[in-house]
Design a protein around this motif. Structure first.
Motif, short mmCIF file in Angstrom:
data_model
loop_
_atom_site.label_atom_id
_atom_site.label_comp_id
_atom_site.label_asym_id
_atom_site.label_seq_id
_atom_site.Cartn_x
_atom_site.Cartn_y
_atom_site.Cartn_z
N VAL A 9 0.87 -1.17 0.00
CA VAL A 9 0.00 0.00 0.00
C VAL A 9 0.91 1.22 0.00
N VAL A 10 0.75 2.06 -1.00
CA VAL A 10 1.56 3.27 -1.11
C VAL A 10 0.75 4.43 -0.56
N GLY A 11 1.22 4.96 0.55
CA GLY A 11 0.54 6.08 1.20
C GLY A 11 -0.12 5.66 2.48
N GLY A 12 0.24 6.33 3.56
CA GLY A 12 -0.28 6.00 4.87
C GLY A 12 -1.33 6.96 5.36
N GLY A 13 -2.14 7.48 4.45
CA GLY A 13 -3.28 8.30 4.83
C GLY A 13 -4.44 7.41 5.24
N ILE A 14 -5.56 8.02 5.51
CA ILE A 14 -6.70 7.27 6.05
C ILE A 14 -7.15 6.14 5.13
N MET A 15 -7.23 6.37 3.84
CA MET A 15 -7.71 5.32 2.94
C MET A 15 -6.67 4.23 2.74
N GLY A 16 -5.40 4.60 2.64
CA GLY A 16 -4.36 3.58 2.50
C GLY A 16 -4.30 2.66 3.70
N VAL A 17 -4.42 3.24 4.89
CA VAL A 17 -4.38 2.43 6.11
C VAL A 17 -5.66 1.59 6.25
N CYS A 18 -6.80 2.12 5.82
CA CYS A 18 -8.05 1.33 5.81
C CYS A 18 -7.88 0.08 4.97
N ILE A 19 -7.35 0.25 3.79
CA ILE A 19 -7.16 -0.89 2.89
C ILE A 19 -6.17 -1.88 3.48
N VAL A 30 1.04 -7.23 4.79
CA VAL A 30 0.91 -5.96 4.08
C VAL A 30 2.04 -5.02 4.48
N ALA A 31 2.59 -4.36 3.49
CA ALA A 31 3.57 -3.29 3.72
C ALA A 31 2.93 -1.96 3.36
N ILE A 32 3.04 -1.00 4.27
CA ILE A 32 2.61 0.37 3.97
C ILE A 32 3.87 1.20 3.78
N VAL A 33 3.95 1.90 2.67
CA VAL A 33 5.09 2.76 2.38
C VAL A 33 4.60 4.21 2.43
N GLU A 34 5.17 4.98 3.35
CA GLU A 34 4.76 6.37 3.56
C GLU A 34 5.97 7.29 3.46
N ARG A 35 5.85 8.38 2.74
CA ARG A 35 7.00 9.29 2.56
C ARG A 35 7.27 10.15 3.79
N GLU A 36 6.25 10.40 4.59
CA GLU A 36 6.42 11.22 5.79
C GLU A 36 6.98 10.39 6.94
N SER A 37 7.23 11.03 8.07
CA SER A 37 7.82 10.34 9.22
C SER A 37 6.80 9.54 10.04
N SER A 38 5.51 9.74 9.74
CA SER A 38 4.48 8.98 10.46
C SER A 38 3.25 8.82 9.56
N LEU A 39 2.40 7.90 9.94
CA LEU A 39 1.16 7.68 9.21
C LEU A 39 0.15 8.78 9.54
N GLY A 40 -0.82 8.96 8.67
CA GLY A 40 -1.88 9.91 8.96
C GLY A 40 -2.20 10.84 7.82
N GLY A 41 -1.34 10.91 6.83
CA GLY A 41 -1.61 11.79 5.70
C GLY A 41 -1.79 13.23 6.13
N HIS A 96 -1.41 -3.71 13.67
CA HIS A 96 -1.85 -5.08 13.37
C HIS A 96 -0.59 -5.91 13.10
N PRO A 97 -0.55 -7.14 13.58
CA PRO A 97 0.66 -7.95 13.39
C PRO A 97 1.00 -8.26 11.93
N ASN A 98 0.04 -8.15 11.03
CA ASN A 98 0.31 -8.42 9.61
C ASN A 98 0.65 -7.17 8.82
N ILE A 99 0.80 -6.04 9.51
CA ILE A 99 1.15 -4.78 8.82
C ILE A 99 2.55 -4.36 9.23
N THR A 100 3.38 -4.08 8.23
CA THR A 100 4.70 -3.51 8.45
C THR A 100 4.70 -2.14 7.79
N THR A 101 5.13 -1.14 8.55
CA THR A 101 5.12 0.24 8.06
C THR A 101 6.54 0.72 7.78
N PHE A 102 6.72 1.32 6.62
CA PHE A 102 7.98 1.94 6.25
C PHE A 102 7.72 3.43 6.09
#
Length: 131
Positions: A9-19, A30-41, A96-102
């Motif tokens: 999932v590219v982008g850690g905003g609300i919809m990316g994290v929902c998916i 699932v891997a979430i790739v976010e350009r900022e220093s934290s999730l939240g968009g 969630h244990p199945n989510i890894t955030t970058f």
């Protein structure tokens, strides 16, 4: 980084994290790739007083995790959560244990050499070829 993922999932905003959360809850890694220093968009930057979700909170949720504001407010009347509630919900979905955030990631794009011919010269599968 040595780990296999089923979804990116590219982008850690609300919809990316929902998916990502719904995929993770379904058993996918699932891997979430976010350009900022934290999730939240935009919710990590827009923090002026009184900021609320522009729509009813029930429209902005993943299927596998109800937000706390659903339990804390009357469901018979529309409730637009505050920015802080929305950001808290985004963080809880990603937990969630199945989510890894970058975070702090950067993709500079693909460089294509226009002189490189990557076409397939084998026309044996071409419907228009006559043998």
């Amino acid at each position: 980084y040595e780990k296999d993922f089923d979804a990116l999932v590219v982008g850690g905003g609300i919809m990316g994290v929902c998916i990502a959360r719904d995929l993770a809850e379904s058993g996918y890694q699932v891997a979430i790739v976010e350009r900022e220093s934290s999730l939240g968009g935009v919710w990590t930057h827009n923090d002026y007083p009184g900021l609320r979700l522009q729509g009813v909170g029930s429209a902005w949720r993943c299927l596998s995790l109800a937000p706390a504001f659903h339990l804390e407010h009357d469901r018979t009347s529309p409730y637009c959560p505050l920015a802080s509630e929305t950001l808290t919900y985004i963080q809880s979905m990603a937990d969630h244990p199945n989510i890894t955030t970058f975070t702090n990631t950067l993709y500079e794009g693909l460089v294509v050499d226009e002189n490189d011919d990557n076409t397939n010269d084998d026309n044996s599968n071409d419907d228009n070829s006559n043998a």
